[in-house]
Design an enzyme around this catalytic site. Structure first.
Site, mmCIF file in Angstrom:
data_model
loop_
_atom_site.group_PDB
_atom_site.id
_atom_site.type_symbol
_atom_site.label_atom_id
_atom_site.label_comp_id
_atom_site.label_asym_id
_atom_site.label_seq_id
_atom_site.Cartn_x
_atom_site.Cartn_y
_atom_site.Cartn_z
ATOM 1 C CG ASN A 157 -2.664 -0.970 1.084
ATOM 2 O OD1 ASN A 157 -2.576 -0.848 -0.428
ATOM 3 N ND2 ASN A 157 -2.879 -0.775 1.324
ATOM 4 C CG LEU A 171 -5.748 -9.005 4.327
ATOM 5 C CD1 LEU A 171 -6.599 -7.296 4.325
ATOM 6 C CD2 LEU A 171 -5.677 -9.005 3.126
ATOM 7 C CG HIS A 172 1.166 -9.962 5.482
ATOM 8 N ND1 HIS A 172 1.082 -9.639 6.597
ATOM 9 C CD2 HIS A 172 1.103 -10.331 4.431
ATOM 10 C CE1 HIS A 172 0.966 -11.073 7.290
ATOM 11 N NE2 HIS A 172 0.583 -12.200 6.070
ATOM 12 C CB CYS A 173 0.509 -2.838 4.677
ATOM 13 S SG CYS A 173 0.280 -2.600 6.538
ATOM 14 C CB ALA A 174 0.362 -6.357 0.066
#
Lengths: 406, 75
Positions: free
Chosen positions: A115, A354-357
């Site tokens: 992101n 979601l690991h910012c992605a």
């Protein structure tokens, strides 16, 4: 003494047992050198770099310059002043993306982006930027040839992650760099996950803009990062922030030269002291040795779980095609359930979700539940990896009772 | 008896450029000193590189193409 605060909240025993597999978020522990350099700056320099002519200020300036110099060496950059310091890769990417692209421009990126790339691009899209997102494979691979058909008359830049923070997949940066250069496009690389972990050479890879963070594989503290800007590009990239630089103080306009154009306000000198020491540690160990050691850990993990019934692995089976980041799921358990059990029962620090992605998860088919992520570092051991494999094995065999008890 | 030394200063746009020059000169073993920019030259609060006049040509050559020098001034 350094761990005094940590010991107040975590007992010695727990600290000893801790298996830290969250290096893709922040590397820990740091080399002793990082802590020593920060302490030394704090105790015997302390002043503002580049603000006053006195010897402590000059010494602080030297600390900052030596960090630039070490990074330049690591990334094959001839002029250290082409590196701008930021607080992290996100700020660097915001300067690169928001400073460069204008409404009516077209940009190309991949579906594996974090992101920190996607959100600045999406914000600009609202203001009239055209955006093409090249789909990657289920393993997170990008075929460089897929880029060419998307190049338009108004295409300005290609923005690409060097390696996915979800699957660890290494993207073909050098090939994309060649395509970008051939078509006169500016090539911006997000090296948040790779700087300090695998070799990067901005000239060989034809990288125009390289965004990196200090607190991951470069072994610096949080709050450090930077952006390499190829010679001349500072003329077309507007700064995100303006303000005092300690230079051209007689003018109320922002300086137009590197790195001052993008470095307004007092730098995080104590952090940069630590980052410089971290990078020099990498240079002394050799990036190839670090890479080899992390590849051994990744291989050990992949071998240990790939045939385990109930484990779903994402990304390449071959560790040479990925950095030391692995994503997996355990059948019938949510990532957060797994992460909590690993932490509470096995002292393993991992990251669920979601690991910012989100786009990367859609690409590999794990949206919206996400994955469990282990990210190994230079200070992890094969024994720790084996313990984690055993822990996963136990979770699979006893997961029913665990779920009931919680 | 030694001749009184004649000094020059090299002026730069920023401290980063001064420090890059310092490193280049250090590595080449060329004697120099960082001093605050003398008041009569500029009111800016920066620092500059001072060296003896006989080193002017050598310093110009070694910095050429690496660091932009605004000017070299006799003190």
């Amino acid at each position: 003494m350094i761990y005094e605060t940590a010991q107040k909240t975590i007992s010695d025993d727990a600290l000893m047992k801790t298996i830290y597999f969250d290096n893709a978020a922040t590397s820990w522990p740091k080399p002793e050198d990082t802590l020593v350099a920060m302490n030394l700056y704090s105790q015997s320099i302390g002043a503002s770099p580049g603000r006053s002519g006195h010897r402590l200020s000059i010494e602080a300036g030297r600390v900052v310059f030596e960090t630039r110099d070490a990074l330049a060496q690591l990334f094959g950059i001839h002029d250290p002043l082409r590196i701008v310091f930021t607080k992290n890769a996100t700020e660097a990417l915001n300067i690169a993306i928001s400073g460069l692209l204008k409404p009516g421009d077209h940009a190309i990126t991949s579906s594996m982006e974090h992101n920190s790339v996607m959100r600045p691009l999406r914000s600009l899209e609202d203001k009239g930027l055209e955006l093409s997102i090249i789909p990657c494979s289920g393993q997170g691979d990008l075929n460089p040839d897929d880029i060419v058909p998307h190049i338009q008359k108004n295409t300005r830049a290609v923005i690409l992650t060097h390696a996915s923070n979800v699957t660890g997949t290494i993207l073909p940066v050098a090939d994309v760099g060649k395509i970008a250069r051939e078509h006169g496009l500016i090539f911006c690389v997000d090296a948040a996950q790779t700087a300090g972990a695998i070799p990067i050479d901005v000239d060989e890879m034809l990288i125009d803009l390289l965004a990196f963070t200090g607190h991951k594989s470069l072994f610096g503290p949080q709050g450090t990062g930077g952006l390499y800007i190829r010679n001349g590009l500072e003329k077309v990239i507007a700064p995100v922030m303006t303000g005092g630089t300690g230079s051209k103080s007689e003018f109320e306009e922002q300086p137009d030269f590197m790195p001052d154009k993008y470095e307004s306000g007092t730098l995080n000198t104590i952090g940069l002291a630590g980052l410089g020491a971290g990078v020099r540690y990498i240079l002394s160990q050799g990036i190839d040795a670090i890479r080899a050691s992390e590849e051994v850990l990744t291989t050990a993990f992949l071998r240990g779980v790939q045939s385990m019934d109930g484990v779903i692995l994402y990304g390449h089976r071959n560790a040479s095609r990925r950095i030391a980041v692995v994503s997996f799921n355990i059948r019938d358990m949510s990532p957060s359930e797994v992460a909590l059990a690993l932490d509470e029962r096995y002292h393993i620090m991992s990251r669920p979700g979601l690991h910012c992605a989100p786009s990367a998860h859609k690409t590999i088919g794990t949206f919206p539940a996400g994955t469990n992520r282990f990210s190994f570092g230079y200070f992890n051991t094969v024994d720790q990896v084996q313990s984690a494999i055993e822990a996963i094995h136990q979770l699979i065999s006893g997961k029913g009772s665990y779920a009931r008890n919680h | 008896m030694t001749e009184p030394e004649e000094y020059y200063v090299a002026l730069f746009e920023s401290i980063s450029q001064v420090l890059r020059s310092e490193k280049i000169l250090k590595n080449a073993g060329i004697p120099h000193k960082l001093i605050p920019v003398p008041r009569h030259i500029s009111s800016d609060c920066g620092v500059c590189l001072r060296f003896t006049s006989n080193l002017k040509k050598q310093i110009e050559d070694i910095l050429a193409g690496k660091v932009d020098v605004i000017e070299m001034r006799q003190l």
